[in-house]
Design an enzyme around this catalytic site. Sequence first.
Site, PDB file in Angstrom:
ATOM      1  CB  VAL A 187       9.702  -6.120   8.881  1.00 16.15           C
ATOM      2  CG1 VAL A 187       9.499  -6.270   7.199  1.00 16.15           C
ATOM      3  CG2 VAL A 187       9.022  -5.190   9.542  1.00 16.15           C
ATOM      4  CB  SER A 240       9.094  10.140   9.186  1.00 15.83           C
ATOM      5  OG  SER A 240       8.146  11.375   9.593  1.00 15.83           O
ATOM      6  CE1 TYR A 256       5.625   6.732  11.807  1.00 11.18           C
ATOM      7  CE2 TYR A 256       6.242   9.084  11.710  1.00 11.18           C
ATOM      8  CZ  TYR A 256       5.822   7.918  11.108  1.00 11.18           C
ATOM      9  OH  TYR A 256       6.017   7.759   9.719  1.00 11.18           O
ATOM     10  NE  ARG A 274      -2.197  -1.464   3.702  1.00 12.59           N
ATOM     11  CZ  ARG A 274      -2.027  -0.632   4.912  1.00 12.59           C
ATOM     12  NH1 ARG A 274      -2.637   0.620   5.008  1.00 12.59           N
ATOM     13  NH2 ARG A 274      -1.638  -1.347   6.091  1.00 12.59           N
TER      14      ARG A 274
END
Length: 242
Positions: free
Chosen positions: A60, A138, A151, A11
């Site tokens: 993973v 990011s 995150y 995706r």
Amino acid sequence: MGLAIVTGGSRGIGAAIAERLAADGHDVVINCASSVDKAEAVAEKCRAHGVNAVPMQWDVSDHAACEKALAEIKEKLGVPYILVNNAGITRDGLMVRMKEEQFDDVIRINLKGAYNMLQLCGAMMMRAKQGRIINISSISGMVGNFGQINYCAAKAGLLGMTKTAAKELGPRGITVNAVAPGFIDTDMTANLSDDLKEGAKKQIALGRFGKPEEIASVVSFLASDNASFITGQTIVADGGMI
Ligand code: NDP
């Protein structure tokens, strides 16, 4: 052209990366956590470029599962030339209210998952004396973000891993770089509130979210011969946000 493994290729950004690398002439393994049908649909699009494309499900964050998948890939398709560590999740929440599980899940998948693949593919690439590794970090890992301490820690950790792996693998001709996207239109950002999205757009010089293809083109560059002397770097693709 070589074999590319794209984690989280079913995706969003990963799917765009798989398609772009296929268009560049690479065979592709499209990894996913559970949505095998979506990974197969991506593989179908890749095959339209005349390359071999194989969807494969494994987690993973599970080192043994990564080892098993890579043994199968090596036997059936050969040693990977490109690894794109793209698989990732969010479990947002304010730090003071964050559950231990929320923190652990994000570190386990986003950071340790990338490490598992980096370590195992790195060893294979060292023996082959060639390879390209691209970690999808990011901008959150560079500047922090409200409600994303888990995150941001994982994405900042990926940048440290990128620099270290670049030093360790460089002598064998392998480059390791990171891409730090800003806000990109995918399932990951689809559930953000309209207020948050509008607020974010005001901080983006280009005034819009990016498209997955705009990250895929950076990965394509880093995987290409044009980037042969670039390693240990982070390329920010955020439309001018940070
Ligand atoms: P999506 O949520 O759209 O897709 C996530 C992908 O990761 C899916 O293919 C999913 O597989 C896979 N995945 C999740 N957990 C695992 C796991 N344990 N093992 C294997 N695969 C897994 O994410 P995006 O496309 O938006 O993001 C891709 C990457 O880019 C992530 O690392 C994200 O942090 C990063 N990024 C995204 C930004 C954005 O604005 N969208 C901004 C900056 C960085 P399945 O389909 O089976 O669930």
